[in-house]
Design an enzyme around this catalytic site. Structure first.
Site: not given
Ligand code: NAD
Ligand code: DAU
Length: 356
Positions: A134, A158, A162
């Site tokens: 992102e 967000y 990042k």
């Molecule tokens: P998540 O929100 O599920 O988990 C985040 C974790 O970090 C939680 O366990 C929370 O308790 C902990 N945390 C938050 N604030 C904290 C703090 N101040 N100190 C210590 N721990 C803390 O997130 P996720 O989806 O597992 O994402 C993990 C990482 O990967 C993040 O850095 C996110 O930006 C990155 N990322 C996620 C996605 C995705 O699709 N989920 C994609 C690309 C990058």
């Molecule tokens: O691209 C990587 C990112 O993917 C990570 O960095 C983020 O931590 C992770 O949350 C995710 O972000 P998105 O915003 O893409 O994910 P989300 O699941 O919130 O939404 C996915 C897509 O679906 C987005 O286009 C928004 C849409 N959406 C989401 C929700 C929650 C809906 O249409 N309806 C919904 O209720």
């Protein structure tokens, strides 16, 4: 051993389970246990001495310094973050606090620790920062996918937070020589994902006969990556990534949100048909769009494939089937989450999103 931050969250807990199974190396897991952190994700490691859990904040420099000196990790894998775009729109403060200030605090303590290591340990040490696609902003329909040299253009609080953390990591490598690696990956999906994110939210709402909220026209595109493939990619970057470099990680699975939701509904129709026999897709409801909603993300993952020999093993079709099956088999995990705070969030995010 290694130190993982945010290891009780979705990707962090998958990573720790995968890491211990694949390498047997011990992990110190520093996690604040925000609403998104859940020790149930790590129940399989209960009583396993290779997982040492510490509840705490990455902003707590005294605690971080103590953990580094006590456990002498050879690497840090930094997942801890506030991760949900919609929550960053409702309240960006925590995102600044954890993603920017927290990463800064962690870098400062890690730098102090690393500088005192003996030459050999110092050279072998790694700080791996887990970031997102992102930070690159939004693509048009015909734009080429993001590469590691795509200019940063974050659009949400967000992604801006990042992006700031990525820049800090970069600066600590260039200025202090800290041996850093950064990964920018696309949308993960799989077991243990908190049901505020699209895929688990749709599964849960469908099973409860609730509307399936689609923001805007449902034609926004995400590039879906199975979480197990992401974990393997992080291991590959840690083992062989070039210092100071960034690696994009993606699944080559571009899908519109509508496609994703229809696929989830079709699998649910097959595995757990609705009591009223109606297709789950009949619950799809178009709602007001996310402000600043990025239209399309797509990752060019050729660098990590070329340099480190990593490739995703799951297609979207295989990964999504496993994921839906996991949620159906783990409704107890879901039920423990969807009480108090979760209900408040659902109200805050959805109640004023009148049907579009
Ligand atoms: P998540 O929100 O599920 O988990 C985040 C974790 O970090 C939680 O366990 C929370 O308790 C902990 N945390 C938050 N604030 C904290 C703090 N101040 N100190 C210590 N721990 C803390 O997130 P996720 O989806 O597992 O994402 C993990 C990482 O990967 C993040 O850095 C996110 O930006 C990155 N990322 C996620 C996605 C995705 O699709 N989920 C994609 C690309 C990058
Ligand atoms: O691209 C990587 C990112 O993917 C990570 O960095 C983020 O931590 C992770 O949350 C995710 O972000 P998105 O915003 O893409 O994910 P989300 O699941 O919130 O939404 C996915 C897509 O679906 C987005 O286009 C928004 C849409 N959406 C989401 C929700 C929650 C809906 O249409 N309806 C919904 O209720």
């Amino acid at each position: 051993m290694i130190l993982v931050t945010g290891g009780a969250g979705f990707i962090g807990s998958n990573f720790i389970l995968d890491w211990i199974a694949a390498t047997g190396e011990a992990v110190v897991n520093l996690d604040k246990l925000t609403y998104a952190g859940n020790l149930e994700n790590l129940a399989n490691l209960k009583d396993d001495p290779r997982h040492i859990f510490v509840q705490g904040d990455i902003n707590d420099r005294v605690l971080v310094a103590k953990l580094l000196s006590q456990h002498q990790p050879r690497a840090i894998i930094h997942f801890a973050a506030e991760s949900h775009v919609d929550r960053s729109i409702h309240g960006p403060g925590e995102f600044i606090q954890t993603n920017i200030n927290g990463t800064f605090s962690l870098l400062e303590e890690v730098r102090a620790y690393w500088q005192e290591l003996q030459a050999e340990e110092k050279a072998a040490f790694r700080f791996l920062h887990v970031s997102t696609d992102e930070v690159y902003g939004s693509l048009g329909a015909n734009d080429p996918p993001f590469t590691e040299t795509t200019a940063y253009a974050p659009n949400s609080p967000y992604s801006a937070s990042k992006a700031a953390s990525d820049h800090l990591v970069r600066a600590y490598h260039h200025t202090y020589g800290l041996p850093t690696l950064t990964t920018n990956c696309s949308n993960n999906y799989g077991a243990f994902q908190f049901p505020e994110k699209l895929i688990p939210l749709i599964i849960l709402n469908a099973l409860n006969g609730k509307p399936l909220p689609i923001y805007g026209d449902g034609m926004n595109v995400r590039d879906w990556l199975y979480v197990g493939d992401h974990c393997a990619a992080i291991r590959a970057v840690l083992a062989g990534g070039r210092l100071g470099e960034t690696y994009n990680i993606g699944g080559w699975n571009e899908k519109t949100n509508l496609d994703v939701v229809n696929t989830v509904c079709a699998i649910l129709d097959e595995l757990k048909p609705a009591a009223n026999s109606k297709p789950y897709a009949s619950l799809i409801t178009y709602v007001k769009d996310r402000p600043g909603h990025d239209r399309r993300y797509a990752i060019d993952a050729r660098k990590i494939e070329r340099e480190l020999g990593w490739k995703p093993l799951e297609t979207f079709e295989t990964g999504i089937r496993k994921t839906v099956a996991w949620y159906l088999d783990n409704m107890g995990w879901v039920e423990n989450i969807v009480s108090g705070e979760y209900q408040q969030w659902m109200k805050a995010n959805y109640q004023n999103r009148e049907k579009a």
